[in-house]
Design a protein around this motif. Structure first.
Motif, PDB file in Angstrom:
ATOM      1  N   PHE A   1       0.847  -1.187   0.000  1.00  0.00           N
ATOM      2  CA  PHE A   1       0.000   0.000   0.000  1.00  0.00           C
ATOM      3  C   PHE A   1       0.890   1.248   0.000  1.00  0.00           C
ATOM      4  O   PHE A   1       2.040   1.207   0.441  1.00  0.00           O
ATOM      5  CB  PHE A   1      -0.899   0.026   1.239  1.00  0.00           C
ATOM      6  N   VAL A   2       0.325   2.368  -0.459  1.00  0.00           N
ATOM      7  CA  VAL A   2       1.070   3.622  -0.469  1.00  0.00           C
ATOM      8  C   VAL A   2       0.126   4.760  -0.098  1.00  0.00           C
ATOM      9  O   VAL A   2      -1.045   4.775  -0.499  1.00  0.00           O
ATOM     10  CB  VAL A   2       1.733   3.860  -1.849  1.00  0.00           C
ATOM     11  N   ALA A   3       0.628   5.714   0.691  1.00  0.00           N
ATOM     12  CA  ALA A   3      -0.165   6.866   1.112  1.00  0.00           C
ATOM     13  C   ALA A   3       0.770   8.046   1.308  1.00  0.00           C
ATOM     14  O   ALA A   3       1.977   7.868   1.537  1.00  0.00           O
ATOM     15  CB  ALA A   3      -0.926   6.572   2.409  1.00  0.00           C
ATOM     16  N   GLY A   4       0.211   9.238   1.227  1.00  0.00           N
ATOM     17  CA  GLY A   4       1.033  10.421   1.442  1.00  0.00           C
ATOM     18  C   GLY A   4       0.182  11.649   1.618  1.00  0.00           C
ATOM     19  O   GLY A   4      -1.036  11.632   1.419  1.00  0.00           O
ATOM     20  N   LEU A   5       0.837  12.740   2.003  1.00  0.00           N
ATOM     21  CA  LEU A   5       0.134  14.004   2.205  1.00  0.00           C
ATOM     22  C   LEU A   5       0.688  15.067   1.264  1.00  0.00           C
ATOM     23  O   LEU A   5       1.876  15.086   0.952  1.00  0.00           O
ATOM     24  CB  LEU A   5       0.253  14.465   3.655  1.00  0.00           C
ATOM     25  N   SER A   6      -0.203  15.919   0.759  1.00  0.00           N
ATOM     26  CA  SER A   6       0.158  17.041  -0.093  1.00  0.00           C
ATOM     27  C   SER A   6       0.964  16.553  -1.299  1.00  0.00           C
ATOM     28  O   SER A   6       0.458  15.785  -2.111  1.00  0.00           O
ATOM     29  CB  SER A   6       0.923  18.090   0.723  1.00  0.00           C
ATOM     30  N   MET A   7       2.232  16.933  -1.423  1.00  0.00           N
ATOM     31  CA  MET A   7       3.062  16.406  -2.504  1.00  0.00           C
ATOM     32  C   MET A   7       3.104  14.885  -2.457  1.00  0.00           C
ATOM     33  O   MET A   7       3.121  14.219  -3.503  1.00  0.00           O
ATOM     34  CB  MET A   7       4.482  16.977  -2.390  1.00  0.00           C
ATOM     35  N   GLY A   8       3.085  14.323  -1.247  1.00  0.00           N
ATOM     36  CA  GLY A   8       3.090  12.871  -1.098  1.00  0.00           C
ATOM     37  C   GLY A   8       1.784  12.220  -1.499  1.00  0.00           C
ATOM     38  O   GLY A   8       1.764  11.054  -1.910  1.00  0.00           O
ATOM     39  N   GLY A   9       0.670  12.949  -1.380  1.00  0.00           N
ATOM     40  CA  GLY A   9      -0.596  12.434  -1.879  1.00  0.00           C
ATOM     41  C   GLY A   9      -0.571  12.304  -3.387  1.00  0.00           C
ATOM     42  O   GLY A   9      -1.054  11.318  -3.970  1.00  0.00           O
ATOM     43  N   TYR A  10       0.010  13.307  -4.036  1.00  0.00           N
ATOM     44  CA  TYR A  10       0.233  13.236  -5.482  1.00  0.00           C
ATOM     45  C   TYR A  10       1.127  12.047  -5.804  1.00  0.00           C
ATOM     46  O   TYR A  10       0.837  11.247  -6.714  1.00  0.00           O
ATOM     47  CB  TYR A  10       0.875  14.542  -5.946  1.00  0.00           C
ATOM     48  N   GLY A  11       2.215  11.887  -5.047  1.00  0.00           N
ATOM     49  CA  GLY A  11       3.138  10.785  -5.289  1.00  0.00           C
ATOM     50  C   GLY A  11       2.496   9.433  -5.096  1.00  0.00           C
ATOM     51  O   GLY A  11       2.759   8.487  -5.848  1.00  0.00           O
TER      52      GLY A  11
END
Length: 267
Positions: free
Chosen positions: A120-130
């Motif tokens: 699984f992968v998750a992120g916030l802001s720039m990391g959400g895009y990533g």
């Protein structure tokens, strides 16, 4: 849980890199775990935003406490300020993180699963895009979550007009007039993946209603959903702040197909 700071060499980037890893281990907090529990462990790659690095999730949220009784590994890498992208200045950060990093994790931590349904992968802001970008490329990840994601893909997103330092953005993405439809446009990537008729990743997105990226998410998420993706999309009062991301990462853990156990009080 064990917390490890791992220095490793990236052949793709040609330099040493660092990732932080939270790894399940037998302890007084989970005395009922057996050896089989710690084999083929699910893994969540947790991506940072523009002002962060591989340590920021550990420093600003309760992620380690939240998973203390859940057998899941957390891998937290860094992309510097490269937007999880193969930059125009010749640094292939996207390949280093989406291809090389999972291979390095498998090499160093053989107890972590390499199966798609457990990655699984998750992120916030720039990391959400990533996170969405990684999920739309290949078949490494079965679930992807974006918190306050900079989900660039709509030609009319208003934030584009406020981008400063054109040289920086052009170094990352190239000519901004060519961004829409490019390999960095999340809608174009989703379209390309959907056209292959392969199994599509499950998606989750949250955005605060006072967040400056709110309209971007409102524009982009319906377009992705219209392509056939199963998207759980939630909004609530909130700004572009860690206070909200700390709360929302638990929502992501509840959404993932893992046996998430909320922390119990121990004497």
């Amino acid at each position: 849980m064990a917390f490890l700071q791992v220095n490793y060499y990236s052949k793709i980037l040609g330099m040493d890199r660092m990732m932080n890893v939270i790894l399940p281990e037998l302890s007084d907090h989970n005395p009922d775990w057996r050896n089989e529990t710690l084999k083929d462990i699910p893994v969540l790659y947790l991506l940072h935003g523009m002002s962060g690095d591989q340590a920021i999730w550990q420093r600003r949220t309760s992620i380690e406490r939240l998973i203390r009784q859940t057998p899941i590994a957390i891998v937290m890498p860094s992309t510097d300020l490269a937007w999880y992208t193969n930059t125009k200045y010749g640094m292939a950060y996207f390949d280093a993180l989406s291809i090389e990093l999972p291979q390095k994790v498998a090499e160093l931590f053989p107890q972590i699963s390499t199966k798609r349904d457990k990655n699984f992968v998750a992120g916030l802001s720039m990391g959400g895009y990533g996170a969405f970008k990684m999920a739309f490329n290949g078949d490494q990840f079965s679930y992807a979550a974006s918190l306050s994601g900079a989900l660039m893909g709509d030609p009319n997103f208003p934030e584009r007009e406020t981008w400063q330092n054109a040289a920086y953005w052009q170094g990352i993405f190239g000519d901004l007039n060519d961004f829409i439809g490019s390999e960095n446009d999340v809608i174009a990537l989703a379209q390309k993946q959907a056209a292959t008729k392969q199994q599509l990743p499950q998606l989750y997105a949250w955005i605060g209603e006072q967040d400056y990226l709110y309209q971007m998410n409102q524009n982009t998420i319906p377009k992705i959903r219209d392509l056939g993706y199963n998207v759980t999309y939630e909004t609530s009062p909130g700004e572009h702040e860690w206070y909200y991301w700390d709360k929302q990462i638990e929502r992501v853990l509840e959404w993932l197909p893992i046996n998430y156990q909320q922390e119990k009080r121990l004497s």
